[in-house]
Design an enzyme around this catalytic site. Structure first.
Site, mmCIF file in Angstrom:
data_model
loop_
_atom_site.group_PDB
_atom_site.id
_atom_site.type_symbol
_atom_site.label_atom_id
_atom_site.label_comp_id
_atom_site.label_asym_id
_atom_site.label_seq_id
_atom_site.Cartn_x
_atom_site.Cartn_y
_atom_site.Cartn_z
ATOM 1 N N THR A 1 -50.859 -24.478 37.765
ATOM 2 C CA THR A 1 -49.783 -23.594 38.213
ATOM 3 C C THR A 1 -50.002 -22.150 37.777
ATOM 4 O O THR A 1 -49.787 -21.226 38.555
ATOM 5 C CB THR A 1 -48.443 -24.065 37.640
ATOM 6 O OG1 THR A 1 -48.596 -24.199 36.227
ATOM 7 C CG2 THR A 1 -48.063 -25.403 38.198
ATOM 8 N N THR A 2 -50.415 -21.966 36.558
ATOM 9 C CA THR A 2 -50.639 -20.605 36.069
ATOM 10 C C THR A 2 -51.764 -19.964 36.865
ATOM 11 O O THR A 2 -51.672 -18.808 37.292
ATOM 12 C CB THR A 2 -51.010 -20.637 34.569
ATOM 13 O OG1 THR A 2 -50.137 -21.546 33.913
ATOM 14 C CG2 THR A 2 -50.876 -19.275 33.951
ATOM 15 N N ASP B 1 -46.525 -23.747 29.381
ATOM 16 C CA ASP B 1 -46.719 -24.148 30.749
ATOM 17 C C ASP B 1 -46.193 -23.078 31.692
ATOM 18 O O ASP B 1 -45.011 -22.761 31.694
ATOM 19 C CB ASP B 1 -45.939 -25.456 30.934
ATOM 20 C CG ASP B 1 -46.242 -26.078 32.264
ATOM 21 O OD1 ASP B 1 -47.079 -25.517 32.978
ATOM 22 O OD2 ASP B 1 -45.637 -27.099 32.581
ATOM 23 N N ASP C 1 -47.230 -34.371 33.875
ATOM 24 C CA ASP C 1 -48.435 -33.714 34.381
ATOM 25 C C ASP C 1 -49.650 -34.619 34.215
ATOM 26 O O ASP C 1 -50.467 -34.753 35.116
ATOM 27 C CB ASP C 1 -48.669 -32.402 33.627
ATOM 28 C CG ASP C 1 -47.624 -31.355 34.006
ATOM 29 O OD1 ASP C 1 -46.935 -31.556 35.015
ATOM 30 O OD2 ASP C 1 -47.508 -30.350 33.286
HETATM 31 P P1 ADP Z 1 -52.813 -23.988 34.628
HETATM 32 O O1 ADP Z 1 -51.325 -23.917 34.605
HETATM 33 O O2 ADP Z 1 -53.384 -23.154 35.714
HETATM 34 O O3 ADP Z 1 -53.334 -25.370 34.610
HETATM 35 P P2 ADP Z 1 -53.671 -23.835 31.897
HETATM 36 O O4 ADP Z 1 -52.989 -23.035 30.850
HETATM 37 O O5 ADP Z 1 -53.544 -25.298 31.844
HETATM 38 O O6 ADP Z 1 -53.243 -23.260 33.293
HETATM 39 O O7 ADP Z 1 -55.216 -23.451 31.822
HETATM 40 C C1 ADP Z 1 -56.143 -24.014 32.688
HETATM 41 C C2 ADP Z 1 -57.491 -23.344 32.520
HETATM 42 O O8 ADP Z 1 -57.991 -23.536 31.205
HETATM 43 C C3 ADP Z 1 -58.506 -23.951 33.461
HETATM 44 O O9 ADP Z 1 -59.227 -22.906 34.058
HETATM 45 C C4 ADP Z 1 -59.389 -24.770 32.539
HETATM 46 O O10 ADP Z 1 -60.709 -24.866 33.012
HETATM 47 C C5 ADP Z 1 -59.323 -23.991 31.270
HETATM 48 N N1 ADP Z 1 -59.630 -24.794 30.091
HETATM 49 C C6 ADP Z 1 -58.960 -25.867 29.637
HETATM 50 N N2 ADP Z 1 -59.522 -26.344 28.495
HETATM 51 C C7 ADP Z 1 -60.569 -25.543 28.223
HETATM 52 C C8 ADP Z 1 -61.558 -25.479 27.166
HETATM 53 N N3 ADP Z 1 -61.556 -26.348 26.164
HETATM 54 N N4 ADP Z 1 -62.477 -24.501 27.224
HETATM 55 C C9 ADP Z 1 -62.477 -23.626 28.228
HETATM 56 N N5 ADP Z 1 -61.578 -23.615 29.223
HETATM 57 C C10 ADP Z 1 -60.646 -24.556 29.230
#
Ligand code: ADP
Ligand code: MG
Length: 514
Positions: free
Chosen positions: A74-75, A41, A366
């Site tokens: 957040t990322t 995270d 979350d």
């Molecule tokens: P954040 O802290 O920004 O939420 P995450 O590590 O949770 O970062 O990553 C979020 C990103 O990953 C988003 O752009 C989301 O669309 C993408 N994402 C999540 N699951 C999948 C998946 N199965 N395939 C492609 N992209 C995904």
């Protein structure tokens, strides 16, 4: 040049979290003073990092705000901010003034805002769960993710209420308690409030049929004299009389509570031995030393208002509950109260270690935030970089219509958005360049909802793949990044120009030149 240092700080921060982005992101292991925390995270990484640079701090605050308001993204926020700044820096090097870039970024954000409205679609029932699952992507392990997503959606639906046609669900009504000793898959949602408390007298009754509750923001004990008097005890009778008066005073307060028809009393402070016996004889069940937030949850679950002064309490300060029971988990007694308002839920987080329990708590927080936000605004966007790609494409078309140097800033904004699908691909071991080209072409054909399915590595329709995310999260992330980037651009000569010498952490080789 302050801007260059600030950009370096933002980029260093983004570099620290970029490998965690997406479902195939890596976990980071944070070690501090012997404590180990493994997380995927971004915000957890940042909050636990020791960062002092003002720009970096601002970015961390921005992503913390994203976490508390949207529960996710957040990322993305940090990466976008850093990319915007990096691209802005390049523009300033080509002679574009930061204020023009700021203006261009604002124009770009406005275009994104209307773009987002076009891309977003209303959420179906089935997609509620999918969106929560996507938001947990990469966190913890798959089994627990699915389990927590289910619980979060169940909680959000049961908390949802409609006032004047507007639905909402308040995630803060969920109490989280931990129970160490079982597998985390045994984590469960209990309808009612569970608090690790024991009634103050073993013979006090449980109230399975419910009753009336008073919440006391104080305690019941002998009052200490307000002024510091020293008594010179001349005869024993005097001491006894004093004792009796104090007891009578406690009795009076217990009588007042009893006269209101209270069955259950929960107090913030202590209840002393004398009062305990009196309450028991009055047939009142009591708990003491409840924490303030728990009293507030009880208040919302039962409709009771917090009483500060017993003598001023009235019947309408009381609340109602439909049952009170107790249960013992691994040696810890818990009360379980079901409020009359059927509000109030408890997540019992189980796990065999504290690290595991904390990880699950963070994930659930979350998930419940995202699930509740979706009750309020049930609009979805495609994940897998689709939204950012679709916005970037729109911005490039839009930039052509903008005269002046702002056009360059809008293009720079589009390029920053491109970084999300690029990094997602990279973290999944795919070629960032090839995947962006493929995705761009695929959107030409199939439209805004085509994104990267990182498990198959193919561009596909994100609705069909179930990779959806709340409009609120993505919108907030892009808006927050824009704001943060613009404020960094506005800082020309930061205070710390004087402190430069103390800031070696963020100095990269090229920032030493100026
Ligand atoms: P954040 O802290 O920004 O939420 P995450 O590590 O949770 O970062 O990553 C979020 C990103 O990953 C988003 O752009 C989301 O669309 C993408 N994402 C999540 N699951 C999948 C998946 N199965 N395939 C492609 N992209 C995904
Ligand atoms: Mg996320």
């Amino acid at each position: 040049m302050a801007l260059r240092n600030n950009v370096a700080a933002a980029s260093a921060l983004a570099d620290a979290v970029r490998s965690t982005l997406g479902p195939r992101g890596l976990d980071k292991m944070l070690v501090s003073d012997g404590d180990v925390l493994v997380t995927n995270d971004g915000v957890t990484v940042l909050q636990n990092a020791k960062v002092e640079h003002p720009t970096a701090r601002m970015l961390i605050d921005q992503s913390t705000a994203q976490d508390s308001q949207a529960g996710d993204g957040t990322t993305t926020t940090v990466i976008l901010t850093a990319e915007l700044l990096q691209n802005a820096l390049e523009l300033t090097e080509r002679g574009v003034h930061p204020s023009i870039i700021g203006r261009g970024f604002r124009m770009a954000w406005e275009a994104c805002e209307s773009g987002l409205k076009e891309i977003a679609r209303p959420m179906s029932e089935e997609q509620h769960l999918q969106a929560v699952q996507t938001s947990l992507a990469g966190k913890s392990d798959e089994g627990i993710r699915a389990h927590l997503s289910n619980l979060a959606v169940e909680a959000a639906l049961s908390l949802s209420e409609e006032v004047d046609g507007v639905a909402s669900a308040d995630a803060s009504l969920v109490k989280v308690v931990t129970d160490r000793g079982e597998q985390s898959m045994a984590s469960e949602l209990v309808h009612g409030l569970v608090l690790p408390k024991e009634k103050i007298h073993p013979q006090m009754e449980l109230l399975p049929k419910g009753g009336r509750i008073m919440l006391l923001d104080g305690g019941i004990s002998r009052r200490k004299p307000e002024i510091d008097i020293s008594l010179k005890v001349t005869d024993l009778g005097m001491l006894a009389a004093l004792n009796e008066r104090e007891l009578a005073d406690v009795q009076k307060r217990v009588d007042a509570i009893s006269a209101l028809g209270v069955d259950l009393l929960c107090v913030r402070d202590g209840i002393d031995d004398d009062a305990r016996g009196m309450l028991h004889s009055a047939g009142i069940t009591a708990y003491r030393r409840l924490e303030r937030p728990d009293l507030e949850l009880l208040s919302r679950a039962t409709g009771a208002t917090l009483v500060h002064e017993i003598s001023l309490a009235a019947e309408d300060d009381l609340g109602e509950f439909s049952s009170l029971s107790e249960t013992n988990w691994h040696g810890v007694n818990h009360l379980l109260l079901v409020g009359s308002q059927s509000r109030g839920l408890t997540l019992v987080v189980r796990g065999t270690s504290n690290i595991r329990i904390e990880e699950i708590e963070r994930c659930f927080e979350d998930a419940i935030q995202v699930a509740c936000n979706l009750v309020e605004s049930p609009q979805l966007l495609p994940g897998g970089g689709a939204t950012q790609m679709a916005l970037a494409r729109r911005l490039r078309r839009h930039a052509e219509t903008v005269p002046g140097r702002e056009q360059l800033a809008i293009e720079a904004f589009a390029a920053a958005l491109d970084s999300i699908p690029r990094i997602l691909a990279e973290n999944a071991g795919l070629s960032p360049l090839d995947e962006s080209i493929r995705l761009n072409a695929a959107q030409d054909e199939g439209g805004d909802w085509i994104g990267l399915d990182l498990f198959t590595g193919e561009p596909r329709d994100m609705a069909g793949a179930g990779i959806v995310e709340p409009l609120l999260v993505t919108r907030h992330a892009i808006e927050g990044a824009t704001e943060a980037a613009i404020s960094v651009l506005r800082i020309d000569d930061v205070l710390w120009a004087e402190q430069d010498a103390q800031e070696p952490d963020w100095k990269t080789d090229d920032s030493d030149e100026d």
